[in-house]
Design an enzyme around this catalytic site. Structure first.
Site, PDB file in Angstrom:
ATOM      1  N   LYS A 117       0.837  -1.406  -0.004  1.00 35.74           N
ATOM      2  CA  LYS A 117       0.047   0.073  -0.141  1.00 35.74           C
ATOM      3  C   LYS A 117       0.917   1.324  -0.038  1.00 35.74           C
ATOM      4  CE  LYS A 117      -4.650  -0.787   1.868  1.00 35.74           C
ATOM      5  NZ  LYS A 117      -4.906  -2.137   2.107  1.00 35.74           N
ATOM      6  N   GLU A 201      -4.025   7.515   7.639  1.00 36.65           N
ATOM      7  CA  GLU A 201      -4.956   8.346   6.682  1.00 36.65           C
ATOM      8  C   GLU A 201      -5.931   9.043   7.409  1.00 36.65           C
ATOM      9  OE1 GLU A 201      -6.543   5.632   3.770  1.00 36.65           O
ATOM     10  OE2 GLU A 201      -4.789   5.462   2.576  1.00 36.65           O
ATOM     11  N   HIS A 236     -15.960  -6.465   4.729  1.00 31.22           N
ATOM     12  CA  HIS A 236     -15.097  -6.261   3.696  1.00 31.22           C
ATOM     13  C   HIS A 236     -15.082  -7.553   2.596  1.00 31.22           C
ATOM     14  CE1 HIS A 236     -13.085  -3.324   5.854  1.00 31.22           C
ATOM     15  NE2 HIS A 236     -12.863  -4.125   6.867  1.00 31.22           N
ATOM     16  N   ARG A 293      -5.977  -7.996 -11.548  1.00 33.11           N
ATOM     17  CA  ARG A 293      -6.391  -9.309 -12.017  1.00 33.11           C
ATOM     18  C   ARG A 293      -7.906  -8.905 -12.485  1.00 33.11           C
ATOM     19  NH1 ARG A 293      -9.860  -9.637  -7.451  1.00 33.11           N
ATOM     20  NH2 ARG A 293      -9.017  -8.958  -5.728  1.00 33.11           N
TER      21      ARG A 293
HETATM   22  C1  MV4 Z   1     -10.731   3.803   4.283  1.00 34.30           C
HETATM   23  C2  MV4 Z   1     -12.211   4.034   4.816  1.00 34.30           C
HETATM   24  C3  MV4 Z   1     -12.078   5.317   5.156  1.00 34.30           C
HETATM   25  N1  MV4 Z   1     -11.160   6.123   5.254  1.00 34.30           N
HETATM   26  N2  MV4 Z   1      -9.654   4.660   4.189  1.00 34.30           N
HETATM   27  C4  MV4 Z   1     -11.305  -1.010   3.706  1.00 34.30           C
HETATM   28  C5  MV4 Z   1     -10.569  -1.832   3.206  1.00 34.30           C
HETATM   29  C6  MV4 Z   1      -9.433  -1.290   2.747  1.00 34.30           C
HETATM   30  N3  MV4 Z   1      -8.907  -1.866   1.614  1.00 34.30           N
HETATM   31  C7  MV4 Z   1      -9.546   0.246   2.700  1.00 34.30           C
HETATM   32  N4  MV4 Z   1     -10.795   0.480   3.274  1.00 34.30           N
HETATM   33  C8  MV4 Z   1     -11.202   1.504   4.011  1.00 34.30           C
HETATM   34  N5  MV4 Z   1     -10.361   2.537   3.911  1.00 34.30           N
HETATM   35  C9  MV4 Z   1     -10.059   5.995   4.603  1.00 34.30           C
HETATM   36  N6  MV4 Z   1      -9.115   6.749   4.681  1.00 34.30           N
HETATM   37  C10 MV4 Z   1     -12.973   3.089   4.728  1.00 34.30           C
HETATM   38  C11 MV4 Z   1     -12.665   1.841   4.055  1.00 34.30           C
HETATM   39  C12 MV4 Z   1     -13.564   0.702   4.309  1.00 34.30           C
HETATM   40  C13 MV4 Z   1     -14.449   0.203   3.452  1.00 34.30           C
HETATM   41  C14 MV4 Z   1     -13.872   0.622   1.831  1.00 34.30           C
HETATM   42  C15 MV4 Z   1     -14.325  -0.095   1.020  1.00 34.30           C
HETATM   43  C16 MV4 Z   1     -15.233  -1.205   1.136  1.00 34.30           C
HETATM   44  C17 MV4 Z   1     -15.730  -1.446   2.336  1.00 34.30           C
HETATM   45  C18 MV4 Z   1     -15.220  -0.481   3.279  1.00 34.30           C
HETATM   46  C19 MV4 Z   1     -15.825  -0.917   4.644  1.00 34.30           C
HETATM   47  C20 MV4 Z   1     -15.263  -0.418   5.733  1.00 34.30           C
HETATM   48  C21 MV4 Z   1     -14.141   0.534   5.616  1.00 34.30           C
END
Ligand code: MV4
Length: 667
Positions: A117, A201, A236, A293
């Site tokens: 990341k 973040e 997720h 992918r």
């Molecule tokens: C975030 C966020 C809010 N703010 N980043 C969840 C999985 C990971 N790949 C990144 N994710 C998130 N990052 C910031 N700065 C909220 C999430 C997140 C989320 C993102 C996509 C789909 C579902 C989610 C469920 C909870 C939190």
């Protein structure tokens, strides 16, 4: 170079889906399979199949040497990795190249660039792709990171750099909790990925997950195939995906698409990829990660673009140029996909396993598509959902001229879907599609959590209609020959039914603590009985299907197509949007089948006992945790069904237990 033979390094629905395109293109297919999959659909569909090892993925589908060995044995020109397993493994992509086999995917360096990341964010920053405000550098000491968090402004999110799927992620509301959360995130990251590097973040409160499908050829032509909104997920795990994203403006669509193309170009991307963004209420978007992918939800993009993404992957891998430019691409209507999982929404979405005993998918058309790796199961001989792999049973996808039509078409497709055996999320998906807030397009990553109560309706009492249909199913079942249809079978002689039998027969059910009596008289034969449910009379008709457990029924002129699975006292009745578990007081079934009645509790699925919370003779209250079993990466707590006393315990911590093994007896 033309590819003539492809080995598909995967199983289930994605393997079957890739083979569908190969067959259309006249490319021969080689399946690989583990011992658990010897009779799987993907093995049957392939032109050739090679056994690669025992059920555990690490010793079969994840073993690069075995897969490359199989490709060499079969003389395959190329390997398609599907998704999961080895699809985003740069070492595998490299090993394919070394073996002289085309890896149908991006160059290894592009996979590597998006692997971490922090590194990915640094690259994206340079390419001008918008990022969430934060720190993604190398410095990891606590005081420094805390000062960065302060600069960003709380709430912040700590993310494991090596992470994915929410592991090693911690929200920090203020300075006070920072140290503790950082330690927790690092511990989790170390345990899960062997790497405790984190980034910080700004935490976006209620974002949407909107991702852009990109495609690039080897000549550097790179386009975006618009977006998918995948906000509707839980823990997720995606549940529903759609394209286009509801309400997204054309201007933002274009900006996001161009940002995704810039991201792909920055890493020399080739083939199908997905750039994931978070989108806030003001349509600000921020890069999250890139999946190098093909993704599970690619069919919605295929529907709105009219393209076959697997075909494009193969063409690009052959060195062909993309047959279109950005300006040629347009969105046609709206598409929506739901994922049918073997899981129990009423029991915290406990993943399920076991044999499929009845399965009916909707008919496919230009508006409805089903991607699955399991089979329709005549007379209870269905495929087994194994604990070794993902519990997804199928993806059901629909298209419509607009979002409302896509929802209507998908709802109808789900009403045509019937499944019995493992518990599934089918009713949950139906509730989701029927939800008002969902229909209005007000979705975000918190949608399921915010609407959980509406989506998990309490089980209602069974209707008279359901009880009548169940009894018609029982009559129908008696008539069914054990073997295949036989023209001379008495079953086909409708008029002779029940000669010498009782004129009126009664069937008893219990439901929500009440007894129900269904009386049937067959003066005109079984095809047209009179059915009385708790005194209310229906004129009925029933017409069996000759190939499965289903039947057409008529109650007071209303037409139904139903299916009934009869397992002792447990009936599963399916019709329309209904899936009902009925308790039938079958005079031929033994009382002892009822776990809860006699207080014997069994393992919910194969797994390992991680805790025993009670002792012999413990007095327990209803709902009290008794034993915790870990299976499929989740802990499942077995609770006391009523107040009582522990009579015996049949499991110790560390025991491997099989499904249905008695764990505890209880008074
Ligand atoms: C975030 C966020 C809010 N703010 N980043 C969840 C999985 C990971 N790949 C990144 N994710 C998130 N990052 C910031 N700065 C909220 C999430 C997140 C989320 C993102 C996509 C789909 C579902 C989610 C469920 C909870 C939190």
């Amino acid at each position: 170079m033309t590819i003539k033979k492809i080995l598909i390094a995967n199983r289930g629905e994605i393997a079957c889906r890739i083979m569908r395109t190969c067959q259309r293109l006249g490319i021969s297919t080689v399946a690989v399979y583990s011992e658990a999959d010897a009779k799987a659909l993907h093995v049957e569909v392939a032109d050739e199949a090679i056994l690669i090892g025992p059920p555990a993925a690490r010793e079969s589908y994840l073993d690069m040497n075995k897969i490359i060995g199989a490709a060499k044995t079969a003389g395959a020109d190329a390997i398609h990795p599907g998704y999961g397993f080895l699809s985003e493994n740069e070492d595998f992509a490299e090993a394919c190249e070394k073996a002289g086999i085309i890896f149908i995917g991006p160059p290894p360096a592009a996979i590597r660039a998006m692997g971490g990341k922090s590194e990915a964010k640094a690259l994206m920053e340079k390419a001008g792709v918008p990022l969430v405000h934060g720190y993604h550098g190398d410095k990891q000491d606590e005081k420094f990171l805390e000062a960065e968090a302060e600069k960003i402004g709380f709430p912040v999110l700590i993310k494991a750099s090596a992470g994915g799927g929410g592991k090693g992620m911690r929200i920090v509301e203020g300075r006070k909790g920072f140290s503790e959360q950082l330690t927790g995130a690092k511990r989790e990251a170390k345990a899960a990925f062997g790497d405790d590097h984190v980034l910080i973040e700004k935490y976006l409160i209620d974002p949407r997950h909107v991702e852009i499908q990109v495609f690039a050829d080897k000549a550097g032509n790179t386009v975006y195939l618009f977006e998918r909104d995948c906000s509707v997920q839980r823990r997720h795990q995606k549940v529903l995906e759609e394209a286009p994203a509801p309400g997204l403006s054309e201007a933002t669509r274009k900006k996001m698409g161009e940002a995704a193309v810039a991201a792909a170009k920055a890493i020399g991307y080739v083939g199908a990829g997905t750039v994931e963004f978070l989108l806030d209420a003001k349509e600000n978007f921020y890069f999250m990660e890139m999946n190098t992918r093909l993704q599970v939800e690619h069919p919605v993009t295929e529907y709105i673009t009219g393209l076959d993404l697997v075909e494009l992957q193969i063409r690009v891998a052959e060195g062909q140029k993309l047959p279109f430019a950005q300006k040629d691409l347009k969105i046609d209507g709206h598409a929506m996909e739901v994922r049918l999982y073997a899981e129990d929404p009423a029991n915290n979405f406990l993943p399920g396993a076991g044999q499929i005993k009845f399965l009916r998918f909707p008919l496919e058309s230009d508006k409805v598509r089903v991607d699955t790796g399991v089979r329709e199961a005549p007379f209870g001989q269905g495929d087994v959902i194994s604990i070794h792999y993902d519990p997804m049973i199928a993806k059901i996808i629909a298209h419509g001229k607009d979002r409302a039509t896509a929802i209507a078409n998908l709802s109808r497709a789900l009403d045509e879907t019937m499944i019995a055996g493992p518990k599934t999320n089918l009713a949950f998906l139906r509730a989701l599609l029927g939800n008002k807030a969902f229909a209005s397009g007000k979705i975000s990553t918190h949608f399921i959590k915010a609407h959980e109560k509406e989506l998990l309706p309490a089980k209602a009492a069974s209707s008279k209609e359901a009880l009548a249909l169940a009894v018609l199913g029982l009559l129908n079942e008696r008539e069914k020959p054990a073997a295949a249809a036989d023209a001379s079978s008495p079953w086909n002689d409708r008029s002779a039914w029940r000669i010498g039998g009782a004129e009126t027969e009664t069937f008893k059910f219990t439901d929500h603590g009440k007894e129900h009596i269904v009386a049937v008289s067959c003066k005109k034969g079984v095809a047209q009985p009179d059915v009385t449910v708790d005194g209310a009379k229906f004129s009925a008709a029933v017409e069996p299907s000759s190939y499965d457990l289903s039947y057409d029924a008529k109650l007071d002129g209303k037409q139904y197509n139903a299916a009934l699975l009869h397992e002792g006292r447990h009936l599963t009745l399916m019709y329309g949007s209904h899936h009902e578990d009925l308790h039938y007081l079958d005079p031929l079934a033994f009382e002892a089948e009822d776990d809860e009645a006699d207080g014997r509790l069994h393992a919910p699925m194969p797994g390992k006992v991680v805790a025993v919370r009670v002792e012999l003779g413990s007095k327990v209250k209803k709902g009290q945790p008794l034993i915790i079993v870990e299976a499929m990466k989740m802990e499942h707590t077995i609770i006391a069904p009523a107040d009582g006393e522990v009579l015996s315990i049949h499991a110790r911590v560390g025991d491997q237990v099989d499904e249905k093994l008695e764990l505890i007896a209880f008074k």
